[in-house]
Design an enzyme around this catalytic site. Structure first.
Site, mmCIF file in Angstrom:
data_model
loop_
_atom_site.group_PDB
_atom_site.id
_atom_site.type_symbol
_atom_site.label_atom_id
_atom_site.label_comp_id
_atom_site.label_asym_id
_atom_site.label_seq_id
_atom_site.Cartn_x
_atom_site.Cartn_y
_atom_site.Cartn_z
ATOM 1 N N TYR A 314 -1.495 -3.261 10.004
ATOM 2 C CA TYR A 314 -1.937 -4.033 11.181
ATOM 3 C C TYR A 314 -1.668 -3.302 12.498
ATOM 4 O O TYR A 314 -1.877 -3.873 13.560
ATOM 5 C CB TYR A 314 -1.195 -5.377 11.312
ATOM 6 C CG TYR A 314 -1.081 -6.250 10.105
ATOM 7 C CD1 TYR A 314 -2.214 -6.754 9.464
ATOM 8 C CD2 TYR A 314 0.173 -6.634 9.634
ATOM 9 C CE1 TYR A 314 -2.082 -7.606 8.373
ATOM 10 C CE2 TYR A 314 0.304 -7.490 8.546
ATOM 11 C CZ TYR A 314 -0.827 -7.968 7.925
ATOM 12 O OH TYR A 314 -0.693 -8.811 6.863
ATOM 13 N N CYS A 341 1.176 10.416 1.163
ATOM 14 C CA CYS A 341 0.045 11.261 1.525
ATOM 15 C C CYS A 341 -1.069 10.393 2.092
ATOM 16 O O CYS A 341 -2.141 10.224 1.492
ATOM 17 C CB CYS A 341 -0.430 12.060 0.320
ATOM 18 S SG CYS A 341 0.836 13.195 -0.233
#
Ligand SMILES: *Cc1c(COP(=O)(O)O)cnc(C)c1O
Length: 416
Positions: A314, A341
């Site tokens: 968010y 990653c």
């Protein structure tokens, strides 16, 4: 910016870290209980008031047990959350089951436990009847659509997947009544992490008006109104928390005007807050592994978004304290990253912090709700331990960290 408080001193934290390797979430029992009592006291005027702690915010049995001890019930929305409550002996109408897109087995379980079932859709009346039978008490979740603005996390009510329209609500209550349901509740949760007192009072006003309309149009009595969760917390320094006393007083005024004055008293009030109950009382403690200087300055810590997803999904702000450097000037801009990653695996971007060194302890604030709970295993990352700081200062591990064996436990390896 003023710093946010920690429930432990630097030396206490160093002692904890010697016993429990980083990263971990640690929860402050004293703070949790004081907050729970403040909420209860703000609604002491409301006969039968109940906060159903939203289990998904922090589904640890020790935490849910503290809520029980404080007189709270539990808001569940999955099989695992129902089973967690059952194992603690929390059953019957102390459970509010507010699910959506619900599998039949979960309705069967909720019904068996005697939970209050709060339906998300009109078609679920038949679905529930077919799979579990209808209970005496049934509640519906209302979605006001265009009548109300939402906020960033939940989106606008019209776009949200939750709840009945107004017309469906009226039809739904009539159908349920005709099918023999005897007792009725009404629920709405329209916003998430909303700090504005007025917003929540407006929701109460809307729901109390709706109770009057349902009573008039359908001719049933609504027994309780569930004001939902969605109460915000001050993630940023300088923001003000919702004042429970002011909320209680505000809701009382609206209640007097819209419920008492219309002869609809008694109407039991409930809430199913998670964040505002637990959020400020959890911290993710992590250690700096690497400092990297390229086009920006990066601080690589030993936690990652598997331990706390909110900043990555968010863009949520979580305050960061560098332990032992509270008096140093915050004159360095850093991206604080995990090791996934995924380039959005950052706890903070361009955050002004004191100069950070390898090995520093970094504390990420307000992780008590929707923190550890949202954890996942992408990239083979393991979820951390959860610790509980007791009021006497002792620390207990209430969930161990996952191990590599846990990670592989569900996999079938081919023979080699
Ligand atoms: C997530 C959720 C809650 C709790 O939300 P908070 O923001 O933690 O207060 C309550 N009720 C329902 C139905 C939810 O989905």
């Amino acid at each position: 910016m003023p710093d946010k408080l920690l429930p432990f001193t630097r030396s206490k934290l160093e002692e904890i870290v010697r016993a429990y390797p980083t990263p971990f979430h640690i929860y402050d029992e004293k703070g949790i209980r004081a907050n729970a009592r403040a909420l209860k006291s703000a609604f002491s005027w409301a006969e039968g008031f109940c906060e159903y702690f939203a289990v998904k915010a922090c589904p640890n049995p020790h935490i849910v047990r503290i809520m029980m001890e404080e007189g709270f019930g539990a808001d569940c929305s999955s099989m695992a959350e129902l089973v967690l409550c059952e194992k603690l002996g929390l059953t019957g109408e102390r459970i509010m089951f507010t699910s959506n897109d619900t599998p039949s087995a979960e309705y069967v379980k909720a019904k068996k436990l005697g939970a209050i079932i709060n339906l998300d859709d009109i078609t679920h009346i038949d679905f529930l009847q077919k799979h579990a039978g209808l209970p005496d008490l049934l509640s519906f979740r209302y979605n006001p659509g265009r009548l109300r603005e939402g906020n960033a996390i939940i989106g606008t009510p019209e776009q949200a997947k939750y709840g009945f329209t107004r017309e469906q609500l009226m039809t739904g209550y009539a159908i349920a009544r005709d099918k023999g349901v005897k007792r009725f509740g009404l629920h709405a949760m329209i916003a998430s992490n909303e700090l504005s007192l007025d917003y929540h009072l407006e929701t109460a006003r809307l729901l109390f008006d709706l109770v009057a309309e349902i009573t008039r149009e359908v001719g049933i009595r609504i027994e309780f109104v569930n004001l939902g969760g969605g109460f915000g917390i001050p993630y940023k320094p300088g923001q003000a928390a919702i004042d429970w006393q002011a909320l209680g007083k505000g809701v009382r005024d609206v209640y007097d005007e819209k419920v008492r004055a219309r002869g609809l008293h008694p109407l039991r009030l409930c809430m199913e807050s998670g964040r505002a109950i637990m959020g400020p009382y959890g911290w993710l403690v992590t250690r700096v592994l690497h400092l990297k200087h390229t086009y920006k300055d990066f601080v690589g810590v030993d936690a990652c978004m598997a331990n706390l997803m909110r900043p990555a999904i968010y863009g949520a702000y979580h305050h960061i304290t560098v332990v032992g450097k509270d008096t140093a000037p915050a004159d360095h801009a850093y991206d604080v990253t995990g090791s996934l990653c995924e380039n959005n695996d950052k706890f903070a971007i361009d955050r002004m912090l004191p100069r950070i060194d390898e090995g520093d302890l970094v504390v990420i604030h307000d992780t008590g709700a929707h923190g550890h709970a949202m954890g996942f295993n992408y990239n083979g990352k393991l979820r951390s331990a959860e610790l509980l700081l007791a009021p006497d200062g002792s620390v207990r591990q209430i969930r161990r960290a996952e191990t590599i064996d846990d990670y592989f436990a569900t996999v079938e390896f081919p023979r080699v």
